[in-house]
Design a protein around this motif. Structure first.
Motif, PDB file in Angstrom:
ATOM      1  N   ALA A 208      12.749  17.207 -22.926  1.00  0.00           N
ATOM      2  CA  ALA A 208      11.759  17.753 -23.818  1.00  0.00           C
ATOM      3  C   ALA A 208      12.606  17.518 -25.247  1.00  0.00           C
ATOM      4  CB  ALA A 208      12.006  19.139 -23.664  1.00  0.00           C
ATOM      5  N   ARG A 209      13.836  17.225 -25.381  1.00  0.00           N
ATOM      6  CA  ARG A 209      14.563  16.747 -26.554  1.00  0.00           C
ATOM      7  C   ARG A 209      14.158  15.595 -26.968  1.00  0.00           C
ATOM      8  NH1 ARG A 209      19.413  19.129 -27.997  1.00  0.00           N
ATOM      9  NH2 ARG A 209      19.737  19.619 -26.129  1.00  0.00           N
ATOM     10  N   THR A 210      14.013  14.707 -26.036  1.00  0.00           N
ATOM     11  CA  THR A 210      13.387  13.368 -26.464  1.00  0.00           C
ATOM     12  C   THR A 210      12.183  13.242 -27.064  1.00  0.00           C
ATOM     13  OG1 THR A 210      14.892  12.492 -24.754  1.00  0.00           O
ATOM     14  CG2 THR A 210      13.163  10.788 -25.540  1.00  0.00           C
TER      15      THR A 210
ATOM     16  N   LEU B 207      12.335  14.484 -30.520  1.00  0.00           N
ATOM     17  CA  LEU B 207      12.778  13.421 -31.605  1.00  0.00           C
ATOM     18  C   LEU B 207      12.127  12.248 -31.536  1.00  0.00           C
ATOM     19  CD1 LEU B 207      16.598  13.773 -30.305  1.00  0.00           C
ATOM     20  CD2 LEU B 207      15.790  14.285 -32.508  1.00  0.00           C
ATOM     21  N   ASP B 208      11.268  12.004 -30.459  1.00  0.00           N
ATOM     22  CA  ASP B 208      10.408  10.657 -30.641  1.00  0.00           C
ATOM     23  C   ASP B 208       9.411  10.766 -31.518  1.00  0.00           C
ATOM     24  OD1 ASP B 208      11.926   8.848 -29.365  1.00  0.00           O
ATOM     25  OD2 ASP B 208      10.567   8.872 -27.409  1.00  0.00           O
ATOM     26  N   ALA B 209       9.096  11.971 -32.300  1.00  0.00           N
ATOM     27  CA  ALA B 209       8.120  11.958 -33.423  1.00  0.00           C
ATOM     28  C   ALA B 209       8.452  11.181 -34.532  1.00  0.00           C
ATOM     29  CB  ALA B 209       8.049  13.479 -33.587  1.00  0.00           C
ATOM     30  N   ARG B 210       9.964  11.008 -34.730  1.00  0.00           N
ATOM     31  CA  ARG B 210      10.219  10.076 -35.661  1.00  0.00           C
ATOM     32  C   ARG B 210      11.023   8.901 -35.132  1.00  0.00           C
ATOM     33  NH1 ARG B 210      13.292  13.907 -40.279  1.00  0.00           N
ATOM     34  NH2 ARG B 210      11.808  15.622 -40.165  1.00  0.00           N
ATOM     35  N   GLY B 211      10.664   8.432 -33.836  1.00  0.00           N
ATOM     36  CA  GLY B 211      11.231   7.217 -33.128  1.00  0.00           C
ATOM     37  C   GLY B 211      12.747   7.548 -33.029  1.00  0.00           C
ATOM     38  N   LEU B 212      13.341   8.701 -32.783  1.00  0.00           N
ATOM     39  CA  LEU B 212      14.750   8.902 -32.699  1.00  0.00           C
ATOM     40  C   LEU B 212      14.989   9.046 -31.184  1.00  0.00           C
ATOM     41  CD1 LEU B 212      15.545  11.001 -35.802  1.00  0.00           C
ATOM     42  CD2 LEU B 212      16.428   8.944 -35.333  1.00  0.00           C
ATOM     43  N   GLY B 213      14.232   9.645 -30.512  1.00  0.00           N
ATOM     44  CA  GLY B 213      14.706  10.080 -29.082  1.00  0.00           C
ATOM     45  C   GLY B 213      15.078   8.988 -28.097  1.00  0.00           C
TER      46      GLY B 213
ATOM     47  N   LEU C 104      19.011   7.911 -26.428  1.00  0.00           N
ATOM     48  CA  LEU C 104      19.243   7.548 -25.084  1.00  0.00           C
ATOM     49  C   LEU C 104      19.871   5.963 -24.971  1.00  0.00           C
ATOM     50  CD1 LEU C 104      16.124   8.985 -23.323  1.00  0.00           C
ATOM     51  CD2 LEU C 104      18.329  10.073 -23.218  1.00  0.00           C
ATOM     52  N   GLN C 105      19.057   5.405 -25.480  1.00  0.00           N
ATOM     53  CA  GLN C 105      19.342   3.964 -25.476  1.00  0.00           C
ATOM     54  C   GLN C 105      21.209   3.709 -25.964  1.00  0.00           C
ATOM     55  OE1 GLN C 105      16.521   1.793 -27.585  1.00  0.00           O
ATOM     56  NE2 GLN C 105      15.151   1.551 -25.744  1.00  0.00           N
TER      57      GLN C 105
ATOM     58  N   TYR D 112      24.966  -1.539 -29.090  1.00  0.00           N
ATOM     59  CA  TYR D 112      25.181  -0.229 -29.685  1.00  0.00           C
ATOM     60  C   TYR D 112      25.140  -0.120 -31.307  1.00  0.00           C
ATOM     61  CZ  TYR D 112      27.452   4.338 -30.549  1.00  0.00           C
ATOM     62  OH  TYR D 112      27.613   5.839 -31.057  1.00  0.00           O
ATOM     63  N   GLY D 113      25.695  -1.238 -31.878  1.00  0.00           N
ATOM     64  CA  GLY D 113      25.785  -1.326 -33.218  1.00  0.00           C
ATOM     65  C   GLY D 113      24.582  -1.527 -33.777  1.00  0.00           C
ATOM     66  N   ASN D 114      23.536  -2.328 -33.243  1.00  0.00           N
ATOM     67  CA  ASN D 114      22.365  -2.627 -33.599  1.00  0.00           C
ATOM     68  C   ASN D 114      21.293  -1.308 -33.656  1.00  0.00           C
ATOM     69  OD1 ASN D 114      22.589  -5.352 -34.227  1.00  0.00           O
ATOM     70  ND2 ASN D 114      21.826  -5.939 -32.213  1.00  0.00           N
ATOM     71  N   LEU D 115      21.630  -0.604 -32.285  1.00  0.00           N
ATOM     72  CA  LEU D 115      20.876   0.794 -32.285  1.00  0.00           C
ATOM     73  C   LEU D 115      21.338   1.900 -33.216  1.00  0.00           C
ATOM     74  CD1 LEU D 115      20.988   0.979 -28.383  1.00  0.00           C
ATOM     75  CD2 LEU D 115      18.984   0.584 -29.704  1.00  0.00           C
TER      76      LEU D 115
END
Length: 276
Positions: free
Chosen positions: A80-82, A85-91, A95-96, A119-122
């Motif tokens: 549910a949290r993802t 957050l994915d409404a702005r591409g964050l969820g 996770l990644q 991790y740095g790119n993400l």
């Protein structure tokens, strides 16, 4: 922004409305009203693109957030949290990042080095989208809609219909959508959440169309009212707040009543003349 041109909507052989045109711009907060069965929910589905109109067209620009009465969107396996957050591409990014942080501790130096670069790119992408401040904003919205962490950390498929609806409402409110269409947004909300939602919508800067039986929410938030008249198959547009609309609606109904009486009187007179 929404622009509606000569819209006609039918359900089977029944015409709900025809030759309907209007615009919804930033700052427009519209209460969509009409008797039960008039077609309010069907109209919102057409405006959102979930149903095609019988005629006319709907132009949409900018992001549109649509809350139907029975939301079923989203991967059932997603947390549910993802989903919020994915409404702005964050969820998914979050996770990644978590997965990469685990791989950074791998015994294989090559795997760890690759994970560190990933991790740095993400992280760069995450921060460009608002990062932890946006994550905190989403958490605040969820909290105000009575969505505790134990619900946010569950897959969508495990949630009740009411919980799913609150998740979708949180997602839309977090999305920064330019236009929102909310069909009965206070359903499944407790009293505190309803009060908070009223304040949120009062401060919202985009365009809003809301169907709601919560008179206080409509009374405090809307600055335009669209009355769907099922008998006349039209939408009467009132560019005024709820209180002024109620007064104007009474006056309009009285005027139409007198017009109908005059028409019937003339028709009766003509029939009498013909009978002679």
């Amino acid at each position: 922004m929404l622009a509606v041109h000569d819209l006609e909507i039918r359900v089977g052989a029944r015409t709900l409305m025809s030759e309907v045109s209007f615009r919804v711009s930033d700052g427009d907060k519209i209460g969509l009203v009409g008797r039960n069965g008039a077609g309010k929910t069907t109209l919102t589905k057409v405006l959102a693109g979930d149903l095609p109109p019988a005629d006319g067209k709907v132009e949409r620009s900018g992001e549109l957030g649509y809350l139907p009465q029975d939301p079923r969107s989203g991967d059932p396996e997603m947390l549910a949290r993802t989903r919020i957050l994915d409404a702005r591409g964050l969820g998914t990014l979050a996770l990644q990042m978590h997965e990469a942080s685990i791989e950074m501790g791998d015994a294989d130096e090559k795997v760890a080095a690759k994970a560190m670069r990933r991790y740095g790119n993400l992280t760069e992408r995450f921060e460009a989208l608002g990062g932890y401040a946006a994550e905190a904003e989403a958490a605040s919205i969820a909290h105000n809609l009575s969505l505790p962490d134990r619900i946010l950390d569950q897959p969508l498929k495990t949630l009740s219909g009411g919980q799913r609806r609150r998740i979708e409402l949180a997602r839309i409110l977090f999305s920064d959508a330019q236009t929102m269409i909310l069909d009965e947004p206070t359903n499944h909300l407790d009293a505190d959440s309803v009060v908070w939602l009223r304040e949120f919508l009062k401060n919202y800067k985009g365009g809003l169309i809301v169907i709601s039986h919560d008179v206080e929410l409509v009374g405090e938030t809307v600055n335009r009212v669209f009355y769907l008249d099922a008998m006349r198959q039209v939408i009467d547009i009132y560019n005024m707040n709820w209180k002024n609309y109620l007064r104007q609606r009474v006056a309009d109904e009285e005027r139409r009543k007198k017009e109908r009486a005059n028409i019937e009187k003339k028709a009766t007179a003509l029939q009498l003349q013909a009978a002679r």
